[in-house]
Design a protein around this motif. Structure first.
Motif, PDB file in Angstrom:
ATOM      1  N   THR A  21      16.055   5.135  56.943  1.00 28.09           N
ATOM      2  CA  THR A  21      15.731   5.487  56.087  1.00 28.09           C
ATOM      3  C   THR A  21      14.964   5.334  55.607  1.00 28.09           C
ATOM      4  N   LEU A  22      14.865   5.031  53.981  1.00 23.31           N
ATOM      5  CA  LEU A  22      13.612   3.890  53.676  1.00 23.31           C
ATOM      6  C   LEU A  22      13.233   2.129  53.574  1.00 23.31           C
ATOM      7  N   HIS A  23      14.212   1.697  53.829  1.00 24.92           N
ATOM      8  CA  HIS A  23      14.697   0.251  54.184  1.00 24.92           C
ATOM      9  C   HIS A  23      15.232  -0.436  54.399  1.00 24.92           C
ATOM     10  N   ASP A  24      14.401  -1.425  54.833  1.00 23.85           N
ATOM     11  CA  ASP A  24      14.796  -2.321  56.427  1.00 23.85           C
ATOM     12  C   ASP A  24      16.364  -2.565  56.404  1.00 23.85           C
ATOM     13  N   ILE A  25      17.825  -2.267  57.137  1.00 19.60           N
ATOM     14  CA  ILE A  25      18.429  -2.990  57.515  1.00 19.60           C
ATOM     15  C   ILE A  25      18.724  -3.887  58.183  1.00 19.60           C
ATOM     16  N   THR A  26      19.612  -5.122  57.894  1.00 18.57           N
ATOM     17  CA  THR A  26      19.710  -5.937  59.010  1.00 18.57           C
ATOM     18  C   THR A  26      20.924  -6.239  59.286  1.00 18.57           C
ATOM     19  N   TYR A  27      21.369  -6.526  60.312  1.00 20.88           N
ATOM     20  CA  TYR A  27      22.196  -6.233  61.046  1.00 20.88           C
ATOM     21  C   TYR A  27      23.259  -7.794  61.825  1.00 20.88           C
ATOM     22  N   ILE A  28      23.781  -8.273  61.639  1.00 23.16           N
ATOM     23  CA  ILE A  28      23.972  -9.992  62.228  1.00 23.16           C
ATOM     24  C   ILE A  28      25.747 -10.329  62.950  1.00 23.16           C
ATOM     25  N   SER A  29      25.484 -10.265  64.002  1.00 23.94           N
ATOM     26  CA  SER A  29      26.236 -10.565  64.955  1.00 23.94           C
ATOM     27  C   SER A  29      26.251 -11.270  65.637  1.00 23.94           C
ATOM     28  N   GLN A 103      30.689   1.181  55.874  1.00 26.73           N
ATOM     29  CA  GLN A 103      30.719   0.931  54.328  1.00 26.73           C
ATOM     30  C   GLN A 103      32.513  -0.200  54.373  1.00 26.73           C
ATOM     31  N   ASN A 104      32.286  -0.278  54.974  1.00 23.13           N
ATOM     32  CA  ASN A 104      33.530  -1.500  55.103  1.00 23.13           C
ATOM     33  C   ASN A 104      33.282  -2.801  54.478  1.00 23.13           C
ATOM     34  N   VAL A 105      33.813  -2.970  52.864  1.00 19.67           N
ATOM     35  CA  VAL A 105      33.000  -4.249  52.012  1.00 19.67           C
ATOM     36  C   VAL A 105      33.299  -5.832  53.711  1.00 19.67           C
ATOM     37  N   LYS A 106      34.182  -5.686  54.359  1.00 19.65           N
ATOM     38  CA  LYS A 106      34.546  -6.565  54.926  1.00 19.65           C
ATOM     39  C   LYS A 106      33.189  -6.748  56.520  1.00 19.65           C
ATOM     40  N   ASN A 107      31.966  -5.862  55.607  1.00 18.19           N
ATOM     41  CA  ASN A 107      31.433  -5.359  56.521  1.00 18.19           C
ATOM     42  C   ASN A 107      29.632  -5.523  56.509  1.00 18.19           C
ATOM     43  N   GLN A 108      30.556  -6.180  55.042  1.00 23.68           N
ATOM     44  CA  GLN A 108      28.678  -6.293  54.232  1.00 23.68           C
ATOM     45  C   GLN A 108      28.547  -8.259  53.362  1.00 23.68           C
ATOM     46  N   ILE A 109      27.268  -7.866  53.613  1.00 24.28           N
ATOM     47  CA  ILE A 109      27.089  -9.179  52.717  1.00 24.28           C
ATOM     48  C   ILE A 109      26.157  -8.935  51.740  1.00 24.28           C
ATOM     49  N   LYS A 110      26.482  -9.468  50.832  1.00 23.66           N
ATOM     50  CA  LYS A 110      26.127  -9.929  49.623  1.00 23.66           C
ATOM     51  C   LYS A 110      25.741 -10.024  49.071  1.00 23.66           C
ATOM     52  N   ASN A 111      23.970 -10.437  47.914  1.00 21.61           N
ATOM     53  CA  ASN A 111      23.917 -11.562  47.114  1.00 21.61           C
ATOM     54  C   ASN A 111      24.366 -11.802  45.844  1.00 21.61           C
ATOM     55  N   ASN A 112      24.140 -12.692  45.163  1.00 17.31           N
ATOM     56  CA  ASN A 112      24.485 -13.125  43.594  1.00 17.31           C
ATOM     57  C   ASN A 112      25.213 -11.290  42.666  1.00 17.31           C
ATOM     58  N   ALA A 113      23.410 -10.757  43.239  1.00 21.98           N
ATOM     59  CA  ALA A 113      23.856  -9.591  42.254  1.00 21.98           C
ATOM     60  C   ALA A 113      24.474  -8.497  42.798  1.00 21.98           C
ATOM     61  N   GLY A 114      25.249  -8.426  44.502  1.00 21.99           N
ATOM     62  CA  GLY A 114      25.784  -7.918  44.424  1.00 21.99           C
ATOM     63  C   GLY A 114      25.209  -6.209  45.282  1.00 21.99           C
ATOM     64  N   HIS A 115      23.988  -6.899  45.607  1.00 16.32           N
ATOM     65  CA  HIS A 115      23.608  -5.971  46.852  1.00 16.32           C
ATOM     66  C   HIS A 115      24.084  -6.451  47.916  1.00 16.32           C
ATOM     67  N   THR A 116      24.200  -4.982  48.691  1.00 15.72           N
ATOM     68  CA  THR A 116      24.625  -5.292  50.628  1.00 15.72           C
ATOM     69  C   THR A 116      22.710  -6.571  50.840  1.00 15.72           C
ATOM     70  N   VAL A 117      22.710  -6.657  51.807  1.00 12.28           N
ATOM     71  CA  VAL A 117      21.853  -7.360  52.276  1.00 12.28           C
ATOM     72  C   VAL A 117      22.205  -7.478  53.268  1.00 12.28           C
ATOM     73  N   ALA A 118      22.821  -7.229  54.262  1.00 13.48           N
ATOM     74  CA  ALA A 118      23.246  -7.603  55.647  1.00 13.48           C
ATOM     75  C   ALA A 118      24.544  -7.203  55.743  1.00 13.48           C
ATOM     76  N   VAL A 119      25.174  -6.428  57.217  1.00 10.99           N
ATOM     77  CA  VAL A 119      25.638  -5.826  57.931  1.00 10.99           C
ATOM     78  C   VAL A 119      26.324  -6.597  59.124  1.00 10.99           C
TER      79      VAL A 119
END
Length: 127
Positions: A21-29, A103-119
């Protein structure tokens, strides 16, 4: 087809992972945070055919046909995973080497604007 030689990747547990993809993807475990760098030179797309739809409204209307194909995706290779969009992954259910940000919202971290910043997980075609 995307040339892997010039693309950034991450190695995890002996597996090479390319983010197509064109953008960085941050994964947190747990305490671990892995950033899969985006690759602007990777162009993986779904090519879709459209047909015009006649109508009495004077609007230009069209609809998708069943004819579509994925272009730019490297061939499946042992020990390699590709991060792609969910649309690409869903289009190729036989490709077990494809990952997409969850795509599971339980596995998404969002910022205050509602954008996914990590999965916290990736969607996959693995059984």
């Amino acid at each position: 087809m995307t040339n892997l030689e010039n693309l950034k990747s991450v190695e995890i547990n002996g597996m090479r992972v390319y983010n197509l993809t064109l953008h960085d993807i941050t994964y947190i475990s747990g305490e671990e945070k892995i950033v899969f760098p985006g690759n602007k030179d990777a162009v993986v797309r779904i090519e879709q055919d459209y047909v015009p739809v006649g109508n009495p409204f004077g609007l230009k209307l069209e609809k998708k046909t069943a004819n579509k194909k994925v272009s730019g995706l490297p061939k499946q290779k042992e020990g390699v995973f590709y991060i792609v969009s969910g649309l690409i992954r869903n289009e190729l259910p036989e490709r077990t080497d494809l990952l997409a940000p969850s795509q599971n919202v339980k596995n998404q971290i969002k910022n205050n604007a509602g954008h996914t910043v990590a999965v916290l997980a990736f969607d996959t075609n693995l059984c």
